[in-house]
Design a protein around this motif. Structure first.
Motif, short mmCIF file in Angstrom:
data_model
loop_
_atom_site.label_atom_id
_atom_site.label_comp_id
_atom_site.label_asym_id
_atom_site.label_seq_id
_atom_site.Cartn_x
_atom_site.Cartn_y
_atom_site.Cartn_z
N PHE A 121 36.67 51.77 48.66
CA PHE A 121 36.43 51.22 47.34
C PHE A 121 37.43 50.11 47.03
O PHE A 121 38.62 50.24 47.32
N ASN A 122 36.95 49.02 46.49
CA ASN A 122 37.84 47.93 46.11
C ASN A 122 38.60 48.29 44.83
O ASN A 122 37.99 48.39 43.76
N ASP A 123 39.89 48.50 44.95
CA ASP A 123 40.68 48.85 43.77
C ASP A 123 41.21 47.63 43.02
O ASP A 123 41.94 47.74 42.04
N HIS A 124 40.82 46.44 43.49
CA HIS A 124 41.14 45.16 42.83
C HIS A 124 42.63 44.89 42.73
O HIS A 124 43.10 44.22 41.80
N THR A 125 43.36 45.41 43.70
CA THR A 125 44.79 45.10 43.75
C THR A 125 45.09 43.91 44.67
O THR A 125 46.20 43.38 44.64
#
Length: 211
Positions: A121-125
Protein backbone atom coordinates in the motif's frame (compact mmCIF):
# COMPACT_ATOMS: atom_id res chain seq x y z
CA UNK A 1 -25.10 21.56 -34.26
CA UNK A 2 -24.67 19.79 -30.91
CA UNK A 3 -27.15 16.97 -30.35
CA UNK A 4 -29.03 17.20 -27.06
CA UNK A 5 -30.39 14.09 -25.38
CA UNK A 6 -33.94 14.08 -24.06
CA UNK A 7 -34.38 14.49 -20.28
CA UNK A 8 -35.76 10.94 -20.11
CA UNK A 9 -32.71 9.50 -21.86
CA UNK A 10 -30.41 11.48 -19.58
CA UNK A 11 -32.25 10.23 -16.49
CA UNK A 12 -31.71 6.61 -17.53
CA UNK A 13 -28.15 7.19 -18.70
CA UNK A 14 -27.26 9.14 -15.57
CA UNK A 15 -28.06 6.13 -13.41
CA UNK A 16 -25.52 4.10 -15.36
CA UNK A 17 -22.77 6.68 -15.58
CA UNK A 18 -22.96 8.04 -12.04
CA UNK A 19 -23.40 4.67 -10.36
CA UNK A 20 -26.08 4.40 -7.65
CA UNK A 21 -27.06 8.10 -7.75
CA UNK A 22 -30.02 9.89 -6.25
CA UNK A 23 -32.45 11.64 -8.58
CA UNK A 24 -31.08 14.99 -7.42
CA UNK A 25 -27.53 13.98 -8.35
CA UNK A 26 -28.60 12.98 -11.86
CA UNK A 27 -30.53 16.24 -12.16
CA UNK A 28 -27.52 18.28 -11.05
CA UNK A 29 -25.18 16.53 -13.48
CA UNK A 30 -27.36 17.26 -16.51
CA UNK A 31 -28.96 20.51 -15.29
CA UNK A 32 -32.44 19.04 -15.18
CA UNK A 33 -35.32 19.61 -12.80
CA UNK A 34 -35.32 17.07 -9.98
CA UNK A 35 -39.04 16.43 -10.50
CA UNK A 36 -38.42 15.61 -14.17
CA UNK A 37 -35.73 13.06 -13.29
CA UNK A 38 -37.78 11.56 -10.46
CA UNK A 39 -40.84 11.14 -12.68
CA UNK A 40 -38.76 9.47 -15.39
CA UNK A 41 -37.08 7.09 -12.93
CA UNK A 42 -40.43 6.07 -11.41
CA UNK A 43 -41.69 5.31 -14.90
CA UNK A 44 -38.55 3.31 -15.66
CA UNK A 45 -38.95 1.45 -12.38
CA UNK A 46 -42.44 0.38 -13.45
CA UNK A 47 -40.92 -0.94 -16.67
CA UNK A 48 -38.28 -2.90 -14.78
CA UNK A 49 -35.34 -0.85 -16.07
CA UNK A 50 -34.21 0.67 -12.77
CA UNK A 51 -34.65 -0.03 -9.08
CA UNK A 52 -34.28 2.10 -5.99
CA UNK A 53 -32.15 0.46 -3.31
CA UNK A 54 -31.18 1.34 0.24
CA UNK A 55 -28.03 0.20 2.02
CA UNK A 56 -27.69 1.20 5.67
CA UNK A 57 -27.84 5.02 5.49
CA UNK A 58 -27.58 5.52 1.71
CA UNK A 59 -30.01 5.02 -1.13
CA UNK A 60 -29.91 5.43 -4.87
CA UNK A 61 -30.95 4.13 -8.25
CA UNK A 62 -29.35 1.30 -10.21
CA UNK A 63 -29.95 -0.22 -13.64
CA UNK A 64 -31.32 -3.70 -14.12
CA UNK A 65 -29.98 -5.86 -16.95
CA UNK A 66 -33.01 -4.84 -19.00
CA UNK A 67 -32.26 -1.21 -18.17
CA UNK A 68 -28.69 -1.51 -19.45
CA UNK A 69 -29.99 -2.96 -22.70
CA UNK A 70 -32.54 -0.17 -23.03
CA UNK A 71 -29.91 2.45 -22.24
CA UNK A 72 -27.57 1.16 -24.93
CA UNK A 73 -30.44 0.92 -27.43
CA UNK A 74 -31.33 4.55 -26.86
CA UNK A 75 -27.69 5.65 -27.11
CA UNK A 76 -27.25 3.75 -30.39
CA UNK A 77 -30.31 5.51 -31.77
CA UNK A 78 -28.84 8.83 -30.68
CA UNK A 79 -25.62 8.16 -32.57
CA UNK A 80 -27.56 7.43 -35.73
CA UNK A 81 -29.89 10.42 -35.38
CA UNK A 82 -26.99 12.76 -34.67
CA UNK A 83 -24.80 11.17 -37.35
CA UNK A 84 -21.75 11.16 -35.08
CA UNK A 85 -20.95 7.46 -34.67
CA UNK A 86 -17.65 7.66 -36.57
CA UNK A 87 -16.55 10.70 -34.55
CA UNK A 88 -17.26 8.93 -31.26
CA UNK A 89 -15.42 5.81 -32.44
CA UNK A 90 -12.39 7.98 -33.24
CA UNK A 91 -12.63 9.68 -29.86
CA UNK A 92 -12.64 6.30 -28.14
CA UNK A 93 -9.56 5.22 -30.10
CA UNK A 94 -7.77 8.39 -28.93
CA UNK A 95 -8.89 7.79 -25.36
CA UNK A 96 -7.53 4.24 -25.06
CA UNK A 97 -3.79 5.13 -24.78
CA UNK A 98 -4.64 8.12 -22.58
CA UNK A 99 -6.63 5.79 -20.33
CA UNK A 100 -3.67 3.45 -20.00
CA UNK A 101 -1.45 6.30 -18.78
CA UNK A 102 -4.08 7.43 -16.33
CA UNK A 103 -4.66 3.88 -15.10
CA UNK A 104 -0.97 3.34 -14.36
CA UNK A 105 -0.85 6.62 -12.47
CA UNK A 106 -3.86 5.72 -10.32
CA UNK A 107 -2.39 2.30 -9.55
CA UNK A 108 0.86 3.95 -8.51
CA UNK A 109 -1.08 6.33 -6.28
CA UNK A 110 -2.55 3.39 -4.41
CA UNK A 111 0.33 0.89 -4.59
CA UNK A 112 4.04 1.43 -4.08
CA UNK A 113 5.99 -1.84 -4.46
CA UNK A 114 8.77 -2.65 -2.04
CA UNK A 115 11.50 -5.26 -2.14
CA UNK A 116 9.42 -7.55 0.06
CA UNK A 117 5.93 -6.71 -1.17
CA UNK A 118 5.19 -5.86 -4.83
CA UNK A 119 1.62 -4.86 -3.85
CA UNK A 120 2.47 -2.75 -0.82
CA UNK A 121 0.00 0.00 0.00
CA UNK A 122 1.27 3.47 -0.85
CA UNK A 123 1.55 5.28 2.47
CA UNK A 124 2.43 8.53 0.63
CA UNK A 125 5.65 9.05 2.54
CA UNK A 126 7.72 8.97 -0.67
CA UNK A 127 7.37 12.51 -2.01
CA UNK A 128 9.12 11.77 -5.30
CA UNK A 129 6.88 8.78 -6.02
CA UNK A 130 3.71 10.77 -5.45
CA UNK A 131 4.96 13.78 -7.41
CA UNK A 132 5.57 11.55 -10.43
CA UNK A 133 1.96 10.38 -10.23
CA UNK A 134 0.65 13.93 -9.92
CA UNK A 135 2.70 15.02 -12.92
CA UNK A 136 0.98 12.32 -14.98
CA UNK A 137 -2.46 13.40 -13.80
CA UNK A 138 -1.57 16.94 -14.85
CA UNK A 139 -0.02 15.91 -18.16
CA UNK A 140 -3.19 14.17 -19.36
CA UNK A 141 -5.40 17.15 -18.56
CA UNK A 142 -4.92 19.03 -21.84
CA UNK A 143 -5.50 15.94 -24.00
CA UNK A 144 -8.53 14.98 -21.95
CA UNK A 145 -9.96 18.49 -22.29
CA UNK A 146 -9.48 18.45 -26.05
CA UNK A 147 -11.10 15.02 -26.31
CA UNK A 148 -14.08 16.09 -24.21
CA UNK A 149 -14.51 19.30 -26.18
CA UNK A 150 -14.67 17.39 -29.46
CA UNK A 151 -17.29 15.03 -28.07
CA UNK A 152 -19.34 17.79 -26.43
CA UNK A 153 -19.50 19.60 -29.77
CA UNK A 154 -21.37 16.57 -31.08
CA UNK A 155 -23.19 15.20 -28.03
CA UNK A 156 -24.02 17.79 -25.37
CA UNK A 157 -24.11 15.22 -22.54
CA UNK A 158 -20.31 14.93 -22.72
CA UNK A 159 -19.99 18.54 -21.61
CA UNK A 160 -18.69 19.10 -18.08
CA UNK A 161 -16.22 16.24 -17.68
CA UNK A 162 -13.13 18.30 -18.45
CA UNK A 163 -14.08 21.21 -16.18
CA UNK A 164 -14.84 18.87 -13.28
CA UNK A 165 -11.55 17.03 -13.80
CA UNK A 166 -9.66 20.33 -13.80
CA UNK A 167 -11.46 21.43 -10.64
CA UNK A 168 -10.49 18.20 -8.86
CA UNK A 169 -6.90 18.45 -10.08
CA UNK A 170 -6.67 22.05 -8.87
CA UNK A 171 -7.72 20.92 -5.40
CA UNK A 172 -5.13 18.14 -5.50
CA UNK A 173 -2.42 20.64 -6.36
CA UNK A 174 -3.54 22.80 -3.43
CA UNK A 175 -2.74 19.89 -1.14
CA UNK A 176 -6.16 18.24 -0.90
CA UNK A 177 -4.87 14.87 -2.03
CA UNK A 178 -8.15 13.01 -1.41
CA UNK A 179 -9.33 14.57 -4.67
CA UNK A 180 -7.09 12.14 -6.58
CA UNK A 181 -9.25 9.07 -6.02
CA UNK A 182 -11.79 9.52 -3.22
CA UNK A 183 -15.13 7.85 -3.89
CA UNK A 184 -17.28 10.35 -1.98
CA UNK A 185 -16.70 13.27 -4.36
CA UNK A 186 -16.01 14.14 -8.00
CA UNK A 187 -12.34 13.18 -7.72
CA UNK A 188 -10.06 12.82 -10.74
CA UNK A 189 -10.46 9.05 -10.68
CA UNK A 190 -14.24 9.08 -10.29
CA UNK A 191 -14.69 11.54 -13.16
CA UNK A 192 -12.40 9.50 -15.36
CA UNK A 193 -14.37 6.32 -14.63
CA UNK A 194 -17.63 8.09 -15.42
CA UNK A 195 -16.31 9.42 -18.72
CA UNK A 196 -15.00 5.97 -19.68
CA UNK A 197 -18.36 4.39 -18.81
CA UNK A 198 -20.10 7.05 -20.91
CA UNK A 199 -17.98 6.15 -23.92
CA UNK A 200 -18.42 2.41 -23.44
CA UNK A 201 -22.18 2.70 -23.07
CA UNK A 202 -22.46 5.01 -26.08
CA UNK A 203 -20.63 2.56 -28.33
CA UNK A 204 -21.97 -0.61 -26.72
CA UNK A 205 -18.46 -1.80 -25.75
CA UNK A 206 -18.19 -4.25 -22.81
CA UNK A 207 -16.15 -2.88 -19.92
CA UNK A 208 -12.63 -4.31 -19.84
CA UNK A 209 -12.52 -5.14 -23.54
CA UNK A 210 -10.76 -1.93 -24.57
CA UNK A 211 -7.82 -2.08 -22.18
Amino acid sequence: MTFRSTPEDLALHGVRVLGFPTASRVAARYRLAVDTVTEALLDFEARGWVRNLTFVDSSGWSLSDAGRIENERRLAEELDRAGVRDAVVRAHAEFVPLNRRFGVACTDWQVRPTRLDPMAFNDHTDWRWDERVLKTLTSVEASFRQLCAGLADRLARFDGYADRYSTALRKVNMGQRAWVDAHDRDSCHILWIQFHEDLLATLGIPRGSDM
